[in-house]
Design an enzyme around this catalytic site. Sequence first.
Site, PDB file in Angstrom:
ATOM      1  N   GLU A  89       0.873  -1.171   0.000  1.00  0.00           N
ATOM      2  CA  GLU A  89       0.000   0.000   0.000  1.00  0.00           C
ATOM      3  C   GLU A  89       0.917   1.230   0.000  1.00  0.00           C
ATOM      4  O   GLU A  89       1.884   1.313   0.769  1.00  0.00           O
ATOM      5  CB  GLU A  89      -0.904  -0.047   1.244  1.00  0.00           C
ATOM      6  CG  GLU A  89      -2.137   0.838   1.150  1.00  0.00           C
ATOM      7  CD  GLU A  89      -1.813   2.315   1.292  1.00  0.00           C
ATOM      8  OE1 GLU A  89      -2.272   3.096   0.445  1.00  0.00           O
ATOM      9  OE2 GLU A  89      -1.097   2.687   2.236  1.00  0.00           O
ATOM     10  N   ASP A 112      -5.545   6.651  -9.406  1.00  0.00           N
ATOM     11  CA  ASP A 112      -7.019   6.652  -9.441  1.00  0.00           C
ATOM     12  C   ASP A 112      -7.523   8.035  -9.049  1.00  0.00           C
ATOM     13  O   ASP A 112      -7.181   8.541  -7.975  1.00  0.00           O
ATOM     14  CB  ASP A 112      -7.562   5.593  -8.468  1.00  0.00           C
ATOM     15  CG  ASP A 112      -7.118   4.188  -8.879  1.00  0.00           C
ATOM     16  OD1 ASP A 112      -7.233   3.869 -10.072  1.00  0.00           O
ATOM     17  OD2 ASP A 112      -6.628   3.446  -8.017  1.00  0.00           O
ATOM     18  N   LYS A 116     -15.491  11.928  -7.799  1.00  0.00           N
ATOM     19  CA  LYS A 116     -16.649  12.450  -7.043  1.00  0.00           C
ATOM     20  C   LYS A 116     -16.173  13.107  -5.750  1.00  0.00           C
ATOM     21  O   LYS A 116     -15.306  12.557  -5.061  1.00  0.00           O
ATOM     22  CB  LYS A 116     -17.604  11.308  -6.709  1.00  0.00           C
ATOM     23  CG  LYS A 116     -18.300  10.764  -7.934  1.00  0.00           C
ATOM     24  CD  LYS A 116     -19.352   9.752  -7.566  1.00  0.00           C
ATOM     25  CE  LYS A 116     -19.990   9.224  -8.845  1.00  0.00           C
ATOM     26  NZ  LYS A 116     -20.408   7.854  -8.742  1.00  0.00           N
ATOM     27  N   ASP A 148      -5.162  12.749 -15.850  1.00  0.00           N
ATOM     28  CA  ASP A 148      -6.035  13.347 -16.870  1.00  0.00           C
ATOM     29  C   ASP A 148      -7.124  14.183 -16.196  1.00  0.00           C
ATOM     30  O   ASP A 148      -7.924  14.808 -16.883  1.00  0.00           O
ATOM     31  CB  ASP A 148      -6.699  12.251 -17.710  1.00  0.00           C
ATOM     32  CG  ASP A 148      -7.730  11.489 -16.892  1.00  0.00           C
ATOM     33  OD1 ASP A 148      -7.366  10.984 -15.811  1.00  0.00           O
ATOM     34  OD2 ASP A 148      -8.905  11.425 -17.314  1.00  0.00           O
TER      35      ASP A 148
HETATM   36  C1  SAM Z   1      -5.210   4.026 -12.587  1.00  0.00           C
HETATM   37  S1  SAM Z   1      -3.933   2.856 -12.280  1.00  0.00           S
HETATM   38  C2  SAM Z   1      -2.491   3.578 -13.046  1.00  0.00           C
HETATM   39  C3  SAM Z   1      -1.425   2.563 -13.300  1.00  0.00           C
HETATM   40  C4  SAM Z   1      -0.161   3.068 -13.990  1.00  0.00           C
HETATM   41  N1  SAM Z   1       0.555   4.031 -13.170  1.00  0.00           N
HETATM   42  C5  SAM Z   1      -0.483   3.663 -15.325  1.00  0.00           C
HETATM   43  O1  SAM Z   1      -0.318   4.901 -15.483  1.00  0.00           O
HETATM   44  O2  SAM Z   1      -0.871   2.920 -16.236  1.00  0.00           O
HETATM   45  C6  SAM Z   1      -3.626   3.083 -10.559  1.00  0.00           C
HETATM   46  C7  SAM Z   1      -2.813   1.954  -9.957  1.00  0.00           C
HETATM   47  O3  SAM Z   1      -2.533   2.280  -8.594  1.00  0.00           O
HETATM   48  C8  SAM Z   1      -2.770   1.149  -7.785  1.00  0.00           C
HETATM   49  N2  SAM Z   1      -3.155   1.655  -6.459  1.00  0.00           N
HETATM   50  C9  SAM Z   1      -4.294   2.292  -6.124  1.00  0.00           C
HETATM   51  N3  SAM Z   1      -4.279   2.650  -4.836  1.00  0.00           N
HETATM   52  C10 SAM Z   1      -3.100   2.219  -4.332  1.00  0.00           C
HETATM   53  C11 SAM Z   1      -2.492   2.292  -3.057  1.00  0.00           C
HETATM   54  N4  SAM Z   1      -3.110   2.878  -2.031  1.00  0.00           N
HETATM   55  N5  SAM Z   1      -1.275   1.746  -2.903  1.00  0.00           N
HETATM   56  C12 SAM Z   1      -0.630   1.159  -3.939  1.00  0.00           C
HETATM   57  N6  SAM Z   1      -1.149   1.063  -5.179  1.00  0.00           N
HETATM   58  C13 SAM Z   1      -2.370   1.594  -5.369  1.00  0.00           C
HETATM   59  C14 SAM Z   1      -3.872   0.379  -8.471  1.00  0.00           C
HETATM   60  O4  SAM Z   1      -3.877  -0.976  -8.101  1.00  0.00           O
HETATM   61  C15 SAM Z   1      -3.539   0.606  -9.935  1.00  0.00           C
HETATM   62  O5  SAM Z   1      -2.700  -0.409 -10.447  1.00  0.00           O
END
Ligand code: SAM
Length: 203
Positions: A89, A112, A116, A148
């Site tokens: 994490e 991510d 919202k 984005d």
């Molecule tokens: C929208 S994806 C973007 C992935 C990559 N960086 C890209 O640009 O293609 C976000 C990634 O962050 C990871 N992620 C989300 N929250 C996280 C957290 N708290 N700790 C570690 N990874 C996390 C998700 O599993 C996902 O693989």
Amino acid sequence: MNNFSKTEREIFILTNVYLRLADIIPLNDGTFTELDLGCGKGGLTLGLASLYPRRRILAADIMLGRLHKVEKKLRRSRCGENVFLLRSEANMLLGRLLPDNCIDRLHLLCPDPWPKLRHSGRRLVSSQFMTSLHRVLKPGGIFHFSTDDPEYMAAVVRLVEESGFFEEASPSAIADIAHIKTEFEQDWLDEGRTVPHRVWKAR
Ligand SMILES: C[S@@+](CC[C@H](N)C(=O)[O-])C[C@H]1O[C@@H](n2cnc3c(N)ncnc32)[C@H](O)[C@@H]1O
């Protein structure tokens, strides 16, 4: 650099908050170290691995399935002996597991967006994140961010400025990887969106 053969690469599962990652990986040995935080399907990690076989590349994600896919791609591409896959994490990794001043460049690409308003507390970047980020970066280390989502970008710019820990860096700090498009960035570009990148240097 590490002792794992291409068929035996480990994914480090980091769930113990008392673990010191430096006990497993020699993070303070002077090797230039990049961290792809939330590496997803690994577009940046693979790009870095092929560009920089002598750097240490940490690729971290909370989703184990994604890391397995990255591992498979690294094996197929026959590169990445220098890549360490970390299932962790992000806040725990930056807040506790990594030692101080060990990262030269940290990339947080297309995290991510949680667009919202009621979900905005779930976003990775917060004032606490800025403190942890500054702790793990070496002085002069680079924070590279893309999204984005204009509202998320504005919030991150605000948090960076309010933290006082960073100054704007020249785009040349990421010019070497400007050609690399991560899977999520490519998806957004294909949909006609823009994905700005910003870069700051740790004071
Ligand atoms: C929208 S994806 C973007 C992935 C990559 N960086 C890209 O640009 O293609 C976000 C990634 O962050 C990871 N992620 C989300 N929250 C996280 C957290 N708290 N700790 C570690 N990874 C996390 C998700 O599993 C996902 O693989």
